[in-house]
Design a protein around this motif. Structure first.
Motif, mmCIF file in Angstrom:
data_model
loop_
_atom_site.group_PDB
_atom_site.id
_atom_site.type_symbol
_atom_site.label_atom_id
_atom_site.label_comp_id
_atom_site.label_asym_id
_atom_site.label_seq_id
_atom_site.Cartn_x
_atom_site.Cartn_y
_atom_site.Cartn_z
ATOM 1 N N CYS A 42 0.830 -1.201 0.000
ATOM 2 C CA CYS A 42 0.000 0.000 0.000
ATOM 3 C C CYS A 42 0.861 1.247 0.000
ATOM 4 O O CYS A 42 2.032 1.209 0.360
ATOM 5 N N GLN A 43 0.246 2.339 -0.425
ATOM 6 C CA GLN A 43 0.923 3.619 -0.341
ATOM 7 C C GLN A 43 0.914 4.069 1.112
ATOM 8 O O GLN A 43 0.052 3.661 1.896
ATOM 9 N N ARG A 44 1.848 4.927 1.450
ATOM 10 C CA ARG A 44 1.923 5.432 2.815
ATOM 11 C C ARG A 44 0.608 6.135 3.164
ATOM 12 O O ARG A 44 0.065 6.882 2.370
ATOM 13 N N GLY A 45 0.099 5.837 4.347
ATOM 14 C CA GLY A 45 -1.121 6.505 4.797
ATOM 15 C C GLY A 45 -2.403 5.916 4.246
ATOM 16 O O GLY A 45 -3.478 6.480 4.423
ATOM 17 N N CYS A 46 -2.320 4.777 3.591
ATOM 18 C CA CYS A 46 -3.515 4.136 3.046
ATOM 19 C C CYS A 46 -4.449 3.769 4.204
ATOM 20 O O CYS A 46 -4.025 3.106 5.145
ATOM 21 N N ALA A 76 -7.408 1.663 -5.563
ATOM 22 C CA ALA A 76 -7.016 2.926 -4.928
ATOM 23 C C ALA A 76 -5.526 2.910 -4.566
ATOM 24 O O ALA A 76 -4.681 2.818 -5.436
ATOM 25 N N GLN A 77 -5.226 2.920 -3.254
ATOM 26 C CA GLN A 77 -3.814 3.038 -2.847
ATOM 27 C C GLN A 77 -3.188 1.719 -2.420
ATOM 28 O O GLN A 77 -2.180 1.717 -1.725
ATOM 29 N N ALA A 78 -3.796 0.615 -2.813
ATOM 30 C CA ALA A 78 -3.308 -0.657 -2.267
ATOM 31 C C ALA A 78 -3.303 -1.759 -3.310
ATOM 32 O O ALA A 78 -4.008 -1.690 -4.316
ATOM 33 N N THR A 79 -2.487 -2.772 -3.067
ATOM 34 C CA THR A 79 -2.490 -3.985 -3.884
ATOM 35 C C THR A 79 -2.639 -5.171 -2.935
ATOM 36 O O THR A 79 -2.210 -5.125 -1.784
ATOM 37 N N LEU A 80 -3.236 -6.222 -3.479
ATOM 38 C CA LEU A 80 -3.478 -7.421 -2.685
ATOM 39 C C LEU A 80 -3.250 -8.638 -3.570
ATOM 40 O O LEU A 80 -3.526 -8.603 -4.762
ATOM 41 N N ALA A 81 -2.755 -9.692 -2.968
ATOM 42 C CA ALA A 81 -2.664 -10.988 -3.645
ATOM 43 C C ALA A 81 -2.904 -12.058 -2.592
ATOM 44 O O ALA A 81 -2.705 -11.817 -1.400
ATOM 45 N N LEU A 82 -3.337 -13.224 -3.064
ATOM 46 C CA LEU A 82 -3.560 -14.319 -2.130
ATOM 47 C C LEU A 82 -2.826 -15.544 -2.646
ATOM 48 O O LEU A 82 -2.937 -15.888 -3.824
ATOM 49 N N ALA A 83 -2.040 -16.141 -1.759
ATOM 50 C CA ALA A 83 -1.296 -17.347 -2.123
ATOM 51 C C ALA A 83 -1.710 -18.471 -1.196
ATOM 52 O O ALA A 83 -2.146 -18.251 -0.073
ATOM 53 N N GLY A 84 -1.578 -19.673 -1.713
ATOM 54 C CA GLY A 84 -1.886 -20.841 -0.907
ATOM 55 C C GLY A 84 -0.811 -21.892 -1.067
ATOM 56 O O GLY A 84 -0.187 -22.001 -2.116
ATOM 57 N N ALA A 85 -0.594 -22.629 0.013
ATOM 58 C CA ALA A 85 0.325 -23.767 -0.034
ATOM 59 C C ALA A 85 -0.406 -24.926 0.615
ATOM 60 O O ALA A 85 -1.059 -24.760 1.646
ATOM 61 N N ALA A 86 -0.324 -26.087 -0.018
ATOM 62 C CA ALA A 86 -1.052 -27.245 0.515
ATOM 63 C C ALA A 86 -0.249 -27.904 1.624
ATOM 64 O O ALA A 86 0.962 -27.815 1.651
#
Length: 137
Positions: free
Chosen positions: A16-20, A127-137
């Protein structure tokens, strides 16, 4: 006792950007999970880059969700570059890695599961953020 071996270790990586604001991060998280039909209760932890250690929005989100928030250095995240869906030169300039959200999610899922992780939700930007989701079995 239930057998959890079939349940993947799911981890959300965030940049995220600072202050998000936390509301932005939460909206992004809820939206991504809904779109992929993943329950929030399945998420085991949150991850980001160590440069964001003091970021109030991330800290507040982890507190709201009652999830651990782990941080990785750009050196630790750099190794995940081949698995990234998107390489951001801006992210690299600012952090030394090409994708904070994806790399952090992969790094933590792998660490928690002690198994190779894969991206289940590739980088979502909002907006000011990025997200990803990872999984490991």
């Amino acid at each position: 006792m239930t057998d959890n071996s079939a349940v993947p270790t799911l981890v959300v990586g965030l940049g995220c950007q600072r202050g998000c604001p936390v509301s932005t991060l939460r909206a992004l998280l809820d939206q991504a999970l809904q779109a992929h039909r993943i329950e929030l209760s399945q998420v085991k932890a949150l991850a980001s880059i160590d440069l964001k250690r003091e970021e109030p929005g991330l800290i507040e989100l982890a507190a709201q969700l009652e999830l651990p928030l782990m941080y990785f250095s750009s050196e630790q995240l750099a190794g995940y570059q081949p698995q990234l869906s998107h390489r951001s030169d801006i992210a690299f300039e600012r952090t030394g890695c090409y994708g904070v959200a994806e790399s952090a999610a992969l790094a933590l899922a792998e660490q928690l599961a002690q198994a190779p992780a894969k991206l289940l939700i590739s980088r979502q930007k909002y907006a000011q953020a990025t997200l990803a989701l990872a999984g490991a079995a």
